[in-house]
Design a protein around this motif. Structure first.
Motif, mmCIF file in Angstrom:
data_model
loop_
_atom_site.group_PDB
_atom_site.id
_atom_site.type_symbol
_atom_site.label_atom_id
_atom_site.label_comp_id
_atom_site.label_asym_id
_atom_site.label_seq_id
_atom_site.Cartn_x
_atom_site.Cartn_y
_atom_site.Cartn_z
ATOM 1 N N VAL A 163 62.223 58.389 35.610
ATOM 2 C CA VAL A 163 62.841 57.451 36.551
ATOM 3 C C VAL A 163 63.306 58.171 37.813
ATOM 4 C CG1 VAL A 163 64.939 56.075 36.919
ATOM 5 C CG2 VAL A 163 63.532 55.664 34.916
ATOM 6 N N ALA A 164 63.893 59.354 37.645
ATOM 7 C CA ALA A 164 64.429 60.091 38.783
ATOM 8 C C ALA A 164 63.345 60.660 39.686
ATOM 9 C CB ALA A 164 65.343 61.214 38.289
ATOM 10 N N TRP A 165 62.236 61.116 39.089
ATOM 11 C CA TRP A 165 61.272 61.904 39.855
ATOM 12 C C TRP A 165 59.877 61.301 39.923
ATOM 13 C CZ3 TRP A 165 63.741 65.041 42.771
ATOM 14 C CH2 TRP A 165 64.916 65.649 42.322
ATOM 15 N N LEU A 166 59.681 60.088 39.415
ATOM 16 C CA LEU A 166 58.335 59.518 39.366
ATOM 17 C C LEU A 166 57.650 59.454 40.739
ATOM 18 C CD1 LEU A 166 55.974 58.257 37.910
ATOM 19 C CD2 LEU A 166 57.143 56.058 37.953
ATOM 20 N N PRO A 167 58.263 58.908 41.770
ATOM 21 C CA PRO A 167 57.529 58.871 43.045
ATOM 22 C C PRO A 167 57.266 60.258 43.623
ATOM 23 C CG PRO A 167 59.389 57.347 43.055
ATOM 24 C CD PRO A 167 59.560 58.251 41.878
ATOM 25 N N MET A 216 51.237 54.262 47.305
ATOM 26 C CA MET A 216 50.882 54.080 45.896
ATOM 27 C C MET A 216 51.977 54.617 44.989
ATOM 28 S SD MET A 216 47.621 55.628 43.817
ATOM 29 C CE MET A 216 47.544 55.553 42.021
ATOM 30 N N ALA A 217 52.502 55.797 45.312
ATOM 31 C CA ALA A 217 53.566 56.386 44.500
ATOM 32 C C ALA A 217 54.804 55.505 44.485
ATOM 33 C CB ALA A 217 53.916 57.777 45.025
ATOM 34 N N GLY A 218 55.097 54.859 45.608
ATOM 35 C CA GLY A 218 56.270 53.998 45.676
ATOM 36 C C GLY A 218 56.181 52.786 44.772
ATOM 37 N N SER A 219 54.954 52.354 44.445
ATOM 38 C CA SER A 219 54.789 51.176 43.576
ATOM 39 C C SER A 219 54.813 51.530 42.096
ATOM 40 C CB SER A 219 53.461 50.479 43.901
ATOM 41 O OG SER A 219 52.354 51.293 43.526
ATOM 42 N N ALA A 271 50.096 65.230 34.685
ATOM 43 C CA ALA A 271 49.836 66.622 35.070
ATOM 44 C C ALA A 271 48.353 66.884 35.303
ATOM 45 C CB ALA A 271 50.373 67.565 33.992
ATOM 46 N N LEU A 272 47.479 66.290 34.471
ATOM 47 C CA LEU A 272 46.056 66.603 34.528
ATOM 48 C C LEU A 272 45.282 65.727 35.500
ATOM 49 C CD1 LEU A 272 45.365 67.100 30.710
ATOM 50 C CD2 LEU A 272 45.494 68.876 32.463
ATOM 51 N N ALA A 312 47.755 57.778 38.398
ATOM 52 C CA ALA A 312 49.186 57.654 38.132
ATOM 53 C C ALA A 312 49.602 56.249 37.718
ATOM 54 C CB ALA A 312 49.979 58.096 39.366
ATOM 55 N N SER A 313 48.924 55.236 38.220
ATOM 56 C CA SER A 313 49.279 53.862 37.837
ATOM 57 C C SER A 313 49.060 53.636 36.347
ATOM 58 C CB SER A 313 48.466 52.853 38.649
ATOM 59 O OG SER A 313 48.800 52.916 40.013
ATOM 60 N N LEU A 314 47.954 54.164 35.833
ATOM 61 C CA LEU A 314 47.674 54.049 34.398
ATOM 62 C C LEU A 314 48.731 54.778 33.589
ATOM 63 C CD1 LEU A 314 45.884 53.423 31.926
ATOM 64 C CD2 LEU A 314 44.591 55.511 32.469
#
Length: 402
Positions: free
Chosen positions: A232-236, A248-251, A296-297, A302-304
């Motif tokens: 939650v803290a670092w996802l974007p 995309m990261a923001g969504s 990581a890989l 990232a959405s998946l």
């Protein structure tokens, strides 16, 4: 000829209003926290925060959860459950406003205050559900989880556009609408002044703090909370650093939060048909670990991975609620296990975001953080399998029926 609908009696109307109010209250328990992460970069720039300092914005509410939770029932017993729950909404609203005023000290002080309010509500809401809707607990727990997920997803998805249009202060302050609406709906309940049921010593098994099974449940829940709040803290920030476009990261937060609500609609019926929950606990833990490895890989998917992580973490949350009932022999023992798991679990999770930020500073990348998280999911799987056995605290050899 069709049957005539049942007349709307005052009792039915009160019950419907109470249920709507509880669902509105549940919306406050994640959104004010999860709405921070999408604009964490803006906050770091505005206040010159290091990643470790920025992680405190997620850590401080968790500390409040762990420290305040044991006192919630005492406050409700002294001032009434309804009034204490209303006070929790006032604290959430005050904390949101304070952290949005623009000063560094108010950013952190407001976070502590709203975390205190959420901690009180987290403890008291399940008691209200059990008291008012004793035969619909599982279904309404799922509805509350869905309510939390929808509100958290909306705040997460709207944070970046709102910050771009009106600034980070507006993005942080927008969530104040949730406690204001819920508090307004709750005003009609303030004429009541009831206390939660007294919590007696746990029968037959002694204090839950000395039970291996209770610690297995607590570590299962605590590891999930640790990993959930790190993400939650670092996802974007994590996928952006790997080249994922910022929009995309923001969504991703919205995707993840919606996914956390889905298991509440599916697992209740499934778990009730199983003789134990070992397989589900292992499957949810494996999916969570896979999603962290996926970040990581293959960060461009990232959405998946966000959807998989949210579904898995939400599934563990539902399992945690189930364990509170199935692994105990009385409501009093269930309350003791709930208090232990929430206190110890959130205190365990509290250091996660800050530690993850510090580890990133040391390693220079987020892959190290993600792989450590994937390894921790193995610990969670082991605890989940042990906690998922059909046993109860103090009666380890006796099966627990669903």
């Amino acid at each position: 000829m069709g049957t005539r609908p049942a007349p709307i009696t005052p009792a039915r109307a009160r019950s419907a209003m109470l249920l709507a109010s509880l669902l509105l209250i549940a919306m406050n328990f994640r959104a004010p926290i999860t709405g921070v992460a999408p604009i964490l970069t803006q906050l770091q720039e505005a206040f010159a925060l290091t990643p470790a300092q920025a992680g405190l914005l997620t850590t401080l509410p968790l500390l409040a959860f762990g420290i305040v939770s044991p006192f919630a029932s005492l406050l409700a017993r002294a001032y009434g459950l309804e009034r204490t729950l209303f006070a929790s909404l006032l604290l959430i609203a005050a904390g949101i406003v304070l952290r949005s005023t623009g000063a560094a000290w108010s950013l952190f002080a407001g976070t502590i205050i709203l975390g205190t309010g959420i901690a009180l509500g987290n403890v008291l809401l399940p008691g209200l559900l059990k008291r008012e809707f004793p035969h619909r607990i599982a279904r309404l727990t799922g509805a509350c989880a869905l309510s939390m997920g929808i509100a958290a997803a909306a705040m997460s998805a709207g944070a970046v556009p709102l910050a771009v249009a009106a600034g980070w202060q507006a993005a942080l302050g927008a969530s104040v609408l949730l406690p204001l609406v819920a508090g307004t709906a709750w005003l009609s309940q303030l004429s009541s002044r009831t206390a939660p049921a007294a919590v007696a010593a746990a029968p037959q098994g002694g204090p839950v703090w000395r039970s291996a099974l209770a610690w297995q449940v607590t570590l299962f829940i605590g590891t999930n909370s640790l990993l959930y709040y790190v993400v939650v803290a670092w996802l974007p920030t994590m996928p952006t650093s790997a080249g994922v476009p910022a929009d995309m990261a923001g969504s991703l937060h919205g995707v993840m939060q919606l996914a956390t609500a889905v298991p509440g609609l599916l697992l209740g019926t499934l778990l009730g048909r199983m003789k134990d929950q070992k397989l589900v606990a292992a499957a949810m833990s494996a999916l969570l670990g896979l999603s962290l490895a996926g970040f990581a890989l293959w960060p461009m998917a990232a959405s998946l991975w966000a959807a998989c992580f949210g579904f898995a973490s939400g599934g563990v949350f539902i399992l945690a609620l189930v364990f509170m009932g199935l692994r105990t022999t009385s409501p009093q023992q269930a309350a003791s296990l709930s208090g232990m798991a929430q206190c110890a679990g959130y205190l365990l999770a509290a250091g996660g975001p800050t530690l993850a930020g510090a580890l990133h500073d040391w390693a220079g990348n987020w892959s190290t953080v993600l792989w450590i998280g994937a390894l921790l999911s193995l610990l969670m799987a082991a605890c989940g399998v042990l906690a998922g056995r059909a046993r109860t605290i103090g009666m380890a050899g006796v099966p627990a029926t669903a």
